[in-house]
Design a protein around this motif. Structure first.
Motif, PDB file in Angstrom:
ATOM      1  N   MET A  23       0.870  -1.175   0.000  1.00 55.14           N
ATOM      2  CA  MET A  23       0.000   0.000   0.000  1.00 55.14           C
ATOM      3  C   MET A  23       0.907   1.224   0.000  1.00 55.14           C
ATOM      4  N   TYR A 269      -8.297   4.864   0.536  1.00 55.77           N
ATOM      5  CA  TYR A 269      -7.923   5.171   1.916  1.00 55.77           C
ATOM      6  C   TYR A 269      -8.054   3.937   2.812  1.00 55.77           C
ATOM      7  N   PRO A 270      -7.155   2.953   2.639  1.00 52.66           N
ATOM      8  CA  PRO A 270      -7.220   1.746   3.479  1.00 52.66           C
ATOM      9  C   PRO A 270      -7.098   2.105   4.951  1.00 52.66           C
ATOM     10  N   THR A 273      -3.826  -1.813   8.645  1.00 51.53           N
ATOM     11  CA  THR A 273      -3.186  -3.125   8.549  1.00 51.53           C
ATOM     12  C   THR A 273      -2.099  -3.192   9.607  1.00 51.53           C
ATOM     13  N   ALA A 568      -1.298   0.456   6.495  1.00 47.62           N
ATOM     14  CA  ALA A 568      -2.416   1.361   6.227  1.00 47.62           C
ATOM     15  C   ALA A 568      -2.791   2.109   7.500  1.00 47.62           C
ATOM     16  N   ARG A 573      -3.489   5.680  -0.391  1.00 47.07           N
ATOM     17  CA  ARG A 573      -2.491   4.720  -0.848  1.00 47.07           C
ATOM     18  C   ARG A 573      -2.839   4.256  -2.267  1.00 47.07           C
ATOM     19  N   ASN A 649     -10.788   0.805   1.978  1.00 43.50           N
ATOM     20  CA  ASN A 649     -10.706   0.774   0.517  1.00 43.50           C
ATOM     21  C   ASN A 649     -12.076   0.550  -0.118  1.00 43.50           C
TER      22      ASN A 649
END
Length: 715
Positions: A23, A269-270, A273, A568, A573, A649
């Protein structure tokens, strides 16, 4: 020697730049990714993707509600596409028994019919800047954790203030790589976002919970909004005088489709993570976080479903709440299954062993990073505090609604007790009145009472008594441990269970009424315990954060030639990959696209999840696909690619090598639910709705061709 090769290979899979994993910050594409992207089929330059001086792809991709979802502009007049599930709350809020937009869909036939949504926002990224040197100026290894944190916070605040001074922009300095890098993100946020169109749930949510996270998929997961601004082009609250936002850039839409192996790019826009999480952290997720979420939400969802089945009104009332809770209930089940099947803990341990071996070969490395894994592991030695905290969140804060809602009156209680500031009292009353209307519109006290009783029983059973809030003693003494009796009495006597009782109280509020209100008393007890547990957790949190920072910094030094990407964190990203099929298990092959034929094949007439609209069937059997049919003569519904995505996302544009919109990302696949913690190259897929299915639904199914006329269509 064989073991060393395996470890190095594992590291390269998890941490290196790959076509499908990563990302990436769009501002660094020119430096890290563009050459590889071009080799894969991207025809755009880095400046066409991200440019702060000229219009570029980044100007067409927006964060909805500060990153809960993503959207993309598809016309010069602020027309915006996102997922149906991203607009679900707004669709539900506008629905009623008379106008059931969830069931029947909604299509504004003119701009005057577009529906406002107070509180909904759309944010455009203005620029990204590496401010690591500024943030870490004066920060060194001699500082304590708290001193380091204070200096970073002060520098970040000053950078944000300077970036937004004399502008209407907002800015945030965010940590990347666990505190080893810092970037400034500047945004322009618009506050007038109106609902334009949404298909019925039988299209937008087709497959429901059964198909959620699954492939093959046939869901038309999209909704349409429009961004409005003041006549001078700046963000403004809703007003009839506002005009459609004149887009700096909007995505052209391709009707040409895709083939196996075609280049795809996703911008969005994740949300979050944790790919650099240790084996200890993954073990905690599997043994604590996910089981707690599953156990508590299973009971909550059972009660909600029972109530929703009683009437059309109740279904509309709780549709959005049920969907939100259900999504990560199933996610947690799938993630644990994936983490176990893919042996993620074992792979993480191999990385940690290699890291330890690398440290042993150099005294300087040992001195600087030697305590990293020790700090991390010691933080997970006793997780009873963390377990209690997770249960408090799920069973008392996110579970029943009355506790969090009633706690909101604590400010009014404080103002009434002080009694010297009438303005403060009036401000709190005004705030409670504003919240009251929205809260009770989608609230059933009897259902919430059932949830409260059931979840408090789970908490009592699963959590050690030392973590029980003080009101548990009252339940044992006065109610002989009967939570059904306790909650029945509480809901009967609280002012927070109905709009009428709240209105009556707010007409003449008294501190003594609030002080003895059973719901507020219970809520205060819950939040007090939450604070106590939180403070105990903080005793190890600093060590955990410091250990993570050192571990990631050490990994980056150990593999200096690798291009690392940050986890993220709801910032923009870019990911890139290809359209591709996959083999989920032995003897099974999944094609890379689905068609309307499969949609019809899944039909279960009258079923909430698999009912098919009559008009859709008519169009299918007539073969009326118009200009939206693929070259093979079928109407493609969804397709998969190996782009790296996660929550946030949802709604992201899937873009081909020419910069044209070919789909909307909306889900990940069941076999790779471990993806937020470890990317699985062979299995991880991004599930996308085909843009031609979207346009066909708008045009042929809904008859809203005026929206198609706004778009830039590439044939």
């Amino acid at each position: 020697m064989k073991r060393i090769f395996v470890v190095i290979f594992t590291l390269s899979v998890i941490f290196s730049a790959r076509a499908d994993e990563g990302m990436w910050l769009p501002s660094l594409v020119y430096k890290l990714n563009i050459s590889e992207m071009k080799e894969m089929g991207c025809e755009l330059s880095a400046d066409e993707i991200y440019d702060i001086n000229n219009s570029s792809l980044k100007d067409a991709v927006v964060a909805l509600d500060h990153g809960s979802c993503t959207g993309e502009l598809i016309s010069s007049e602020g027309l915006l596409l996102t997922n149906h599930h991203c607009g679900f709350g707004e669709i539900q809020a506008h629905s009623s028994v008379e106008h059931d937009y969830l069931k029947d869909g909604f299509w504004a036939q003119s701009k005057e019919e577009e529906l406002p949504n107070p509180g909904k926002t759309v944010s455009f990224l203005i620029l990204v800047e590496d401010v690591t040197e500024k943030v870490l100026d004066g920060v060194n290894d001699e500082l304590s954790f708290d001193e380091r944190k204070a200096k970073i916070q002060k520098a970040s605040f000053e950078i944000q203030k300077e970036a937004t001074e004399d502008t209407h922009y907002d800015a945030k300095v965010q940590s990347l790589f666990k505190g080893n890098r810092y970037y400034l993100f500047v945004y322009e946020t618009f506050r007038d976002v109106r609902l334009v169109g949404a298909p019925p749930a039988s299209i937008g949510k087709f497959g429901g919970d059964t198909d959620n996270w699954m492939w093959p998929r046939h869901t038309g997961d999209f909704s349409i909004f429009r961004v409005y601004c003041s006549p001078d082009g700046e963000p403004a609250d809703y007003s009839e005088d506002n005009i459609p936002y004149q887009s700096k850039y909007h995505l052209p839409i391709s009707l040409k489709g895709y083939e196996l192996g075609d280049f795809t790019m996703v911008m969005g826009y994740p949300g979050s993570t944790n790919r650099y999480k240790s084996s200890y952290g993954v073990d905690y997720t599997m043994k604590v976080t996910n089981p707690v979420r599953v156990d508590v939400r299973a009971k909550k969802l059972e009660i909600l479903k029972e109530y929703m089945s009683t009437s059309q009104r109740s279904r509309i009332q709780y549709a959005s709440k049920y969907a939100r809770s259900s999504n990560y209930y199933k996610y947690s089940i799938g993630q644990n299954k994936g983490l176990k099947a893919l042996e993620v803990i074992e792979k993480k341990k191999e990385i940690e062993d290699e890291f330890t071996n690398w440290l042993s070969q150099d005294e300087e490395h040992q001195e600087k990073y030697g305590k990293a894994l020790e700090l991390i592991s010691s933080s997970y030695e006793n997780v009873e505090d963390e377990k209690a905290y997770e249960f408090i969140l799920e069973s008392m804060i996110r579970g029943p609604e009355i506790f969090y809602y009633s706690y909101g009156a604590k400010g009014l209680l404080a103002a009434l007790e002080i009694g010297e500031n009438p303005e403060r009292v009036e401000s709190n009353i005004r705030h409670l009145k504003e919240e009251m209307n929205e809260f009770f519109e989608d609230y059933d006290a009897k259902t919430d009472q059932k949830i409260a009783a059931a979840l408090l029983k789970i908490y009592e059973k699963e959590v050690h008594p030392i973590y029980h809030p003080s009101f548990f003693a009252d339940v044992k003494k006065r109610y002989k441990g009967d939570f059904d009796a306790y909650t029945e009495d509480m809901f009967k006597n609280t002012i927070f269970a109905s709009k009428e009782s709240m209105q009556k109280f707010l007409e003449n509020p008294k501190a003594k009424i609030l002080k003895r209100d059973p719901a507020l008393v219970t809520a205060v007890s819950i939040f007090n315990m939450m604070e106590i547990v939180g403070k105990k957790m903080n005793e190890t949190t600093d060590d955990l954060l410091e250990g993570r920072r050192l571990f990631v910094e050490g990994l980056m030094e150990m593999y200096k030639d690798k291009n690392f990407y940050p986890d993220a964190n709801s910032t923009m990203r870019l990911t890139y990959g290809k359209v591709g099929d996959y083999n989920p298990r032995d003897g099974v092959h999944y094609n890379y696209f689905t068609t309307l034929k499969g949609y019809i094949e899944k039909e279960i007439p009258g079923d909430d999840e698999f009912d098919v609209p009559a008009k859709l069937k008519e169009l299918y059997y007539a073969g009326d696909y118009g200009q939206y049919a693929d070259e093979d003569g079928t109407l493609h519904t969804c397709f998969i690619s190996d782009n790296d995505i996660t929550g946030g996302n949802s709604g992201s544009p899937v873009i081909n090598g020419k910069g044209e919109l070919v789909g909307i990302a909306f889900d990940g696949n069941w076999e790779a639910m471990s993806g937020d913690l470890a990317f699985e190259t062979e299995l991880q897929k991004c599930i996308n709705v085909d843009i031609r299915f979207v346009l066909w639904t708008i045009d042929k199914f809904a008859g809203a061709s005026h929206l198609i006329d706004e778009m830039t269509i590439v044939k």
